[in-house]
Design an enzyme around this catalytic site. Structure first.
Site, PDB file in Angstrom:
ATOM      1  N   HIS A  62     -48.494 -23.988  57.169  1.00  0.00           N
ATOM      2  CA  HIS A  62     -49.183 -23.711  58.314  1.00  0.00           C
ATOM      3  C   HIS A  62     -48.665 -22.708  59.337  1.00  0.00           C
ATOM      4  O   HIS A  62     -49.331 -22.057  59.986  1.00  0.00           O
ATOM      5  CB  HIS A  62     -49.535 -24.886  59.061  1.00  0.00           C
ATOM      6  CG  HIS A  62     -50.617 -25.795  58.418  1.00  0.00           C
ATOM      7  ND1 HIS A  62     -51.859 -25.168  57.888  1.00  0.00           N
ATOM      8  CD2 HIS A  62     -50.607 -27.212  57.969  1.00  0.00           C
ATOM      9  CE1 HIS A  62     -52.433 -26.365  57.309  1.00  0.00           C
ATOM     10  NE2 HIS A  62     -51.518 -27.353  57.364  1.00  0.00           N
ATOM     11  N   ASP A 116     -52.864 -28.893  48.887  1.00  0.00           N
ATOM     12  CA  ASP A 116     -52.859 -29.836  50.015  1.00  0.00           C
ATOM     13  C   ASP A 116     -54.307 -30.024  50.346  1.00  0.00           C
ATOM     14  O   ASP A 116     -55.179 -29.085  50.390  1.00  0.00           O
ATOM     15  CB  ASP A 116     -51.881 -29.115  50.908  1.00  0.00           C
ATOM     16  CG  ASP A 116     -51.716 -29.872  52.245  1.00  0.00           C
ATOM     17  OD1 ASP A 116     -52.616 -30.421  52.748  1.00  0.00           O
ATOM     18  OD2 ASP A 116     -50.566 -29.983  52.380  1.00  0.00           O
ATOM     19  N   HIS A 175     -55.170 -29.876  53.614  1.00  0.00           N
ATOM     20  CA  HIS A 175     -55.726 -29.021  54.702  1.00  0.00           C
ATOM     21  C   HIS A 175     -55.232 -27.501  53.913  1.00  0.00           C
ATOM     22  O   HIS A 175     -54.607 -27.248  53.193  1.00  0.00           O
ATOM     23  CB  HIS A 175     -54.407 -28.992  55.587  1.00  0.00           C
ATOM     24  CG  HIS A 175     -54.476 -30.541  56.308  1.00  0.00           C
ATOM     25  ND1 HIS A 175     -53.573 -31.577  55.838  1.00  0.00           N
ATOM     26  CD2 HIS A 175     -55.065 -30.914  57.424  1.00  0.00           C
ATOM     27  CE1 HIS A 175     -53.866 -32.415  56.424  1.00  0.00           C
ATOM     28  NE2 HIS A 175     -54.631 -32.101  57.548  1.00  0.00           N
ATOM     29  N   ASP A 190     -51.568 -35.092  50.503  1.00  0.00           N
ATOM     30  CA  ASP A 190     -52.397 -35.784  51.468  1.00  0.00           C
ATOM     31  C   ASP A 190     -53.664 -35.860  51.117  1.00  0.00           C
ATOM     32  O   ASP A 190     -54.698 -36.564  51.927  1.00  0.00           O
ATOM     33  CB  ASP A 190     -52.331 -35.023  52.830  1.00  0.00           C
ATOM     34  CG  ASP A 190     -52.281 -33.595  53.058  1.00  0.00           C
ATOM     35  OD1 ASP A 190     -52.359 -33.081  51.886  1.00  0.00           O
ATOM     36  OD2 ASP A 190     -51.827 -33.001  53.717  1.00  0.00           O
TER      37      ASP A 190
END
Length: 431
Positions: A138, A173, A175, A263
């Site tokens: 990120h 991921d 995200h 995650d």
């Protein structure tokens, strides 16, 4: 696809166990140490060459990040940060991304491992390099984001681009891999492929729409697979396997960077998928099956024991070993609870909202978009990804491209835009 044994470099430092974001923070670096304890307990290290990461130098970090941001990370101590936290909003340093003891050294370690891993792949010394401390996807050029400070994924890709005309970035991921996508949004030398939960109204980072496909020379080279709550192993593979196959056929990458955020596992503190540790490892094994030099990184994952299980199974898949389900006697054995097994998955908490009709439709659109790309785009090795966000090529109506980029920037750089509005960041600063 060759079945020969892969040559693997594995990076780890005991200091990871002491990194501490804070008592209530979901990011727990000791999960890396827990993974390592299982890797050693199962004897997986015997099939790899184990390296202690070197610390990345400033000029390596500023190959992507701005100098003032790197200097701020280096020079700010936790006490100063806590006493004037608002003054660091320009760099998105806050409760989510706090300054904690040893932070900058930690950044240099995990980034150095990713850069060195990429370098070892470039040299042909290894087929696979593993850095479970990495994958902090990120982080932006001039700011932290989503628990990430230095974007080692981007730094690893830049190192690989020194040798390989095309690099594929894969992100599993939950995200969206927004920081990496943004870095290479306007080039065809890097294709980004991200599978993620897409609920922009409430789930971070709110990006990764199906329509985000790149701009300029990079149009078509950002591939997003947006999913919703309850994604299962079957849902994931239904999308991931054929899309990855088409990407490999069309893009023909010389190297891969695989971000293995965990995650999406069932029971994660922040995620809402229902994937199992076995399903996660199957994704790693699928990427490995293409026999392309691969830099394997960690990422998200907010139940330490589940992350350690998934990354241990991923390591075993890369080494080519099937592990016994009984956990070995290791330093963190007591944390794995009464289950005492490697392949443990909590009961699903979320209904699977990914319908077959929706998955078929999304997959069809993505496969059709990839099919329309030029096969294996060429690039001279002295051509680097563009530093500017705005593409140089006038490939279509300028106003159309401008409007798309404006919408993209508004969704991806919301934190910085808020700082500009508040007067804490100067939009005319060199970023």
């Amino acid at each position: 696809m060759s079945d020969r044994k892969r040559r693997i470099a594995y990076f780890y430092d005991n200091e990871y166990a002491g990194m501490y974001y804070g008592a209530d923070h979901p990011m727990k670096p000791p999960r890396i140490a827990m993974t390592h304890s299982l890797v050693v307990g199962y004897g997986l290290h015997e099939g790899m060459d184990v390296y202690k990461p070197r610390r990345a130098q400033k000029d390596e970090l500023t190959a992507f990040h701005s100098e003032d941001y790197v200097d701020t990370l280096r020079s700010t101590d936790p006490e100063t940060f806590q006493n004037s936290i608002q003054s660091y909003s320009k760099y998105a340093l806050d409760e989510d991304c706090p300054i904690f003891p040893g932070l900058f050294d930690f950044c240099r370690q995990y980034s150095g491992a990713s850069i060195e891993g990429a370098s070892k792949l470039n040299s042909g010394q290894y087929d696979i390099a593993i850095n479970w401390a990495g994958g902090l996807h990120h982080a932006k050029k001039s700011s932290a984001s989503g628990f990430c400070y230095i974007n080692d994924c981007v730094l690893g890709i830049l190192e690989l681009l020194k040798v390989h005309p095309r690099v594929l970035y894969i992100d599993i991921d939950i995200h969206h891999g927004d920081g990496v996508e943004e870095a290479f949004y306007c080039t065809d030398r890097v294709m980004t492929l991200s599978t993620h939960l897409y609920r922009p109204e409430w789930f971070f980072p709110g990006t990764g729409a199906l329509e985000e496909i790149g701009e300029g020379q990079g149009r078509g080279y950002s591939v997003n697979i947006p999913l919703v709550e309850g994604c299962t192993d079957d849902d994931f593979m239904f999308m991931f396997k054929p899309i990855l196959e088409r990407v490999i056929q069309v893009f023909n990458p010389g190297a891969i960077v695989l971000q293995c955020g965990a995650d999406g596992l069932v029971g994660d503190r922040l995620g809402t998928f229902n994937m199992t540790v076995e399903g996660h490892a199957s994704a790693v094994e699928l990427v490995k099956s293409y026999n392309i030099p691969t830099l394997v990184l960690g990422g998200g994952g907010y139940v330490k024991t589940n992350v350690a299980r998934a990354w241990t199974l991923g390591t075993a898949a890369l080494v080519g070993t099937v592990l016994d389900d009984t956990l070995p006697d290791c330093k963190f054995a007591q944390y794995f609870g009464p289950e005492g097994c490697l392949r443990y998955n909590p009961a699903p908490r979320f209904q699977d909202l990914n319908t077959k009709e929706d998955l078929h439709a999304i997959r069809g659109i993505i496969l059709d978009t990839i099919k329309r790309l030029d096969s294996a785009p060429g690039a001279h090795l002295d051509v680097h990804p563009p530093a500017s966000f705005i593409p140089h090529e006038n490939v279509e109506d300028e106003e159309v491209v401008h409007n798309r980029l404006t919408a993209y920037a508004q969704s991806h750089f919301i934190q910085y835009l808020r700082c500009v509005e508040a007067g804490s960041a100067d939009p005319f600063d060199s970023l």
